[in-house]
Design an enzyme around this catalytic site. Structure first.
Site, PDB file in Angstrom:
ATOM      1  N   CYS A 165      36.567  54.617  38.212  1.00 24.56           N
ATOM      2  CA  CYS A 165      36.905  53.807  39.482  1.00 24.56           C
ATOM      3  C   CYS A 165      38.569  54.325  39.550  1.00 24.56           C
ATOM      4  O   CYS A 165      38.960  54.000  40.770  1.00 24.56           O
ATOM      5  CB  CYS A 165      37.047  52.277  38.892  1.00 24.56           C
ATOM      6  SG  CYS A 165      37.501  51.914  37.288  1.00 24.56           S
ATOM      7  N   VAL A 194      30.176  45.213  37.617  1.00 23.18           N
ATOM      8  CA  VAL A 194      29.216  46.148  38.623  1.00 23.18           C
ATOM      9  C   VAL A 194      28.091  45.562  38.909  1.00 23.18           C
ATOM     10  O   VAL A 194      27.775  45.618  40.261  1.00 23.18           O
ATOM     11  CB  VAL A 194      29.416  47.579  37.833  1.00 23.18           C
ATOM     12  CG1 VAL A 194      28.735  48.514  39.105  1.00 23.18           C
ATOM     13  CG2 VAL A 194      30.694  48.050  37.751  1.00 23.18           C
ATOM     14  N   HIS A 211      42.700  49.030  42.408  1.00 25.35           N
ATOM     15  CA  HIS A 211      43.509  49.973  41.316  1.00 25.35           C
ATOM     16  C   HIS A 211      44.492  50.731  42.298  1.00 25.35           C
ATOM     17  O   HIS A 211      44.188  51.409  43.285  1.00 25.35           O
ATOM     18  CB  HIS A 211      42.491  50.879  40.583  1.00 25.35           C
ATOM     19  CG  HIS A 211      41.663  50.710  39.666  1.00 25.35           C
ATOM     20  ND1 HIS A 211      41.751  49.098  39.352  1.00 25.35           N
ATOM     21  CD2 HIS A 211      40.619  50.894  38.817  1.00 25.35           C
ATOM     22  CE1 HIS A 211      40.865  48.870  38.275  1.00 25.35           C
ATOM     23  NE2 HIS A 211      40.124  50.342  38.202  1.00 25.35           N
TER      24      HIS A 211
HETATM   25  N1  LIG Z   1      34.282  47.273  36.434  1.00 21.50           N
HETATM   26  C1  LIG Z   1      34.530  48.306  37.216  1.00 21.50           C
HETATM   27  O1  LIG Z   1      35.246  48.186  38.108  1.00 21.50           O
HETATM   28  C2  LIG Z   1      33.856  49.697  36.730  1.00 21.50           C
HETATM   29  C3  LIG Z   1      34.034  50.867  37.882  1.00 21.50           C
HETATM   30  C4  LIG Z   1      33.336  51.963  37.702  1.00 21.50           C
HETATM   31  C5  LIG Z   1      32.365  51.950  36.591  1.00 21.50           C
HETATM   32  N2  LIG Z   1      32.251  51.104  35.806  1.00 21.50           N
HETATM   33  C6  LIG Z   1      31.358  51.257  34.792  1.00 21.50           C
HETATM   34  O2  LIG Z   1      30.175  50.499  35.064  1.00 21.50           O
HETATM   35  C7  LIG Z   1      29.454  50.218  33.814  1.00 21.50           C
HETATM   36  C8  LIG Z   1      29.351  48.523  33.876  1.00 21.50           C
HETATM   37  O3  LIG Z   1      30.795  48.289  33.912  1.00 21.50           O
HETATM   38  P1  LIG Z   1      30.830  46.475  34.022  1.00 21.50           P
HETATM   39  O4  LIG Z   1      32.482  46.424  34.192  1.00 21.50           O
HETATM   40  O5  LIG Z   1      30.086  45.897  35.139  1.00 21.50           O
HETATM   41  O6  LIG Z   1      30.510  45.920  32.415  1.00 21.50           O
HETATM   42  P2  LIG Z   1      30.028  44.700  32.041  1.00 21.50           P
HETATM   43  O7  LIG Z   1      30.503  43.420  33.066  1.00 21.50           O
HETATM   44  O8  LIG Z   1      30.258  44.484  30.636  1.00 21.50           O
HETATM   45  O9  LIG Z   1      28.482  44.443  32.323  1.00 21.50           O
HETATM   46  C9  LIG Z   1      27.607  45.325  31.129  1.00 21.50           C
HETATM   47  C10 LIG Z   1      26.088  45.010  31.741  1.00 21.50           C
HETATM   48  O10 LIG Z   1      25.343  45.899  30.617  1.00 21.50           O
HETATM   49  C11 LIG Z   1      24.334  45.185  30.322  1.00 21.50           C
HETATM   50  N3  LIG Z   1      24.121  45.701  28.674  1.00 21.50           N
HETATM   51  C12 LIG Z   1      24.990  45.451  27.847  1.00 21.50           C
HETATM   52  N4  LIG Z   1      24.350  45.937  26.512  1.00 21.50           N
HETATM   53  C13 LIG Z   1      23.157  46.294  26.899  1.00 21.50           C
HETATM   54  C14 LIG Z   1      21.826  46.668  26.164  1.00 21.50           C
HETATM   55  N5  LIG Z   1      21.843  46.894  25.148  1.00 21.50           N
HETATM   56  N6  LIG Z   1      20.807  46.778  27.011  1.00 21.50           N
HETATM   57  C15 LIG Z   1      20.761  46.492  28.395  1.00 21.50           C
HETATM   58  N7  LIG Z   1      21.762  46.150  28.930  1.00 21.50           N
HETATM   59  C16 LIG Z   1      22.915  46.110  28.366  1.00 21.50           C
HETATM   60  C17 LIG Z   1      24.864  43.605  30.491  1.00 21.50           C
HETATM   61  O11 LIG Z   1      23.853  42.662  30.302  1.00 21.50           O
HETATM   62  P3  LIG Z   1      23.921  41.382  29.439  1.00 21.50           P
HETATM   63  O12 LIG Z   1      24.799  40.428  30.388  1.00 21.50           O
HETATM   64  O13 LIG Z   1      22.554  40.882  29.379  1.00 21.50           O
HETATM   65  O14 LIG Z   1      24.854  41.518  28.255  1.00 21.50           O
HETATM   66  C18 LIG Z   1      25.501  43.736  31.447  1.00 21.50           C
HETATM   67  O15 LIG Z   1      24.641  43.456  32.806  1.00 21.50           O
HETATM   68  C19 LIG Z   1      30.351  50.638  32.766  1.00 21.50           C
HETATM   69  O16 LIG Z   1      29.652  51.762  32.266  1.00 21.50           O
HETATM   70  C20 LIG Z   1      31.795  50.867  33.320  1.00 21.50           C
HETATM   71  O17 LIG Z   1      32.476  51.732  32.757  1.00 21.50           O
HETATM   72  C21 LIG Z   1      32.823  49.734  35.866  1.00 21.50           C
END
Ligand SMILES: NC(=O)c1ccc[n+]([C@@H]2O[C@H](COP(=O)([O-])OP(=O)(O)OC[C@H]3O[C@@H](n4cnc5c(N)ncnc54)[C@H](OP(=O)(O)O)[C@@H]3O)[C@@H](O)[C@H]2O)c1
Length: 355
Positions: A153, A23, A246
């Site tokens: 989402c 995201v 989706h």
């Molecule tokens: N993907 C989707 O379609 C989608 C849609 C709607 C909502 N969401 C929500 O949006 C959020 C992000 O989803 P994503 O799919 O982008 O996840 P992701 O790809 O796993 O990215 C997670 C992010 O959080 C950071 N992070 C992890 N642990 C951390 C910590 N302890 N302190 C600070 N930063 C930390 C990571 O940084 P590093 O790279 O440095 O580890 C990375 O930038 C989630 O809550 C998810 O449920 C996702």
């Protein structure tokens, strides 16, 4: 109130928490050339802090990473970032606490994470659907900061397609079976050996999110709180080998009688308030109904109207409920980054980012 004299030099400085994730990258891509916002801070976990963004992000967007952002040093997710607004794409294991810290420190937090979505004083906002819920921010207790969330989402497409049916005919029951893209699991997400040639019939907590968030989103704002609606809803969520977008197969039972043509007219007439339609990230039309039997399809339709519209098709009678249909929405655009940016745009347009 922000007027038509809002110029480039007035861009609002924003930061992105979780900027390296799925995201977060979509936020970087969409905000890089935004007419109202300018990225001034990128933040992520300790794994990334202190590195140049280009050295810690596994850039998966189909556009080039702008040079000035590639070279930007990644900060820790702590207040002190040089911006007024933070967009959060943080992992939900840490998002709740970090977002609260930013709001307490006076930032406007625009979150994609689940942690604050169901808080009674936090709007779960889709501007075209429930703009009145934005009033909730007056009741938040932070001295200057605010938290605004966008839905899960898989919920956003459902909420947008159901809103005109709910308003015109009432809803008694909804059954939805989702087929959710791999990018919805973040990066690296689901292992390729698990998802290739396969369907995984379980996504942690997803069905519960659909069954609760939808009732809040379509609920009524009155007396300073949201009165959730009460129709029955059952969801079954599946991960499928599609990169983005989706899809959901939905059956609905309505409160009043309607024809197929009535439903199509309701979708066709659906639009946000005039102030929303003019926002930079708003779709020209939030809902597109396709009469072709083979539509909608993720590969063909996920990017319609900048990825911000919901595509609907295959409306027909349902022997169990009244009607069934298929819908599609882009999970990282309308269902995450684009939805969050639209929320920030309406806040700015309403004069709620600076006061
Ligand atoms: N993907 C989707 O379609 C989608 C849609 C709607 C909502 N969401 C929500 O949006 C959020 C992000 O989803 P994503 O799919 O982008 O996840 P992701 O790809 O796993 O990215 C997670 C992010 O959080 C950071 N992070 C992890 N642990 C951390 C910590 N302890 N302190 C600070 N930063 C930390 C990571 O940084 P590093 O790279 O440095 O580890 C990375 O930038 C989630 O809550 C998810 O449920 C996702």
């Amino acid at each position: 109130m922000m007027g038509a004299d809002f110029h480039f030099r007035d861009k609002v400085q924003v930061g992105i928490l979780g900027a390296t994730g799925s995201v977060g990258q979509k936020l970087v891509q969409m905000l890089a050339r935004h007419p109202w916002f300018m990225i001034n801070a990128l933040a992520a976990s300790e794994r990334s802090v202190g590195k140049k963004y280009k050295d810690c992000v596994h850039w998966l967007m189909p556009t080039l990473l702008p040079q000035e952002l590639a070279e930007m040093e990644v900060s820790a997710c702590q207040p002190g970032l040089p911006c007024r607004v933070v967009f959060s794409g943080l992992d939900s294991s840490v998002a709740g606490e970090i977002e609260t810290q930013f709001a307490e420190a006076g930032y406007i937090v625009i979150s994609n994470s689940r942690n604050h979505r169901m808080d009674p004083d936090v709007p779960l906002l889709i501007p075209e659907v429930n703009l009145s819920h934005l009033e909730l921010i007056q009741f938040q207790q932070f001295p200057k900061g605010k938290i605004i969330t966008n839905p899960n989402c898989s919920v956003i497409g459902l909420a947008m397609a159901l809103k005109p049916l709910f308003d015109r005919f009432g809803l008694e029951a909804v059954h939805a079976v989702t087929m959710q893209a791999i990018s919805g699991a973040g990066y690296p997400g689901v292992a390729s050996l698990d998802i290739q040639d396969n369907i995984i019939p379980f996504i942690q907590s997803e069905e519960e999110k659909v069954e609760t968030e939808l009732l809040k989103i379509l609920g009524k704002f009155q007396d300073g709180k949201i009165d959730p609606c009460s129709f029955k809803i059952s969801a079954q969520c599946n991960r499928v080998p599609v990169s983005d977008g989706h899809t959901a197969c939905v059956s609905v039972k309505l409160k009043s009688k309607a024809t197929e043509q009535d439903l199509i007219e309701a979708w066709d007439a659906f639009s946000g308030a005039p102030e929303i339609v003019k926002l930079p990230t708003a779709p020209e039309k939030p809902l597109y109904y396709f009469h072709e039997n083979y539509y909608p399809q993720p590969k063909l339709h996920r990017l319609i109207d900048k990825g911000m519209a919901v595509s609907i098709g295959r409306l027909r009678k349902c022997p169990l409920f009244d009607f069934k249909f298929t819908l599609l929405s882009h999970n990282t655009v309308r269902g995450a980054a684009g939805g969050a940016i639209l929320n920030a745009e309406i806040l700015l347009r309403q004069g709620q980012i600076f006061w």
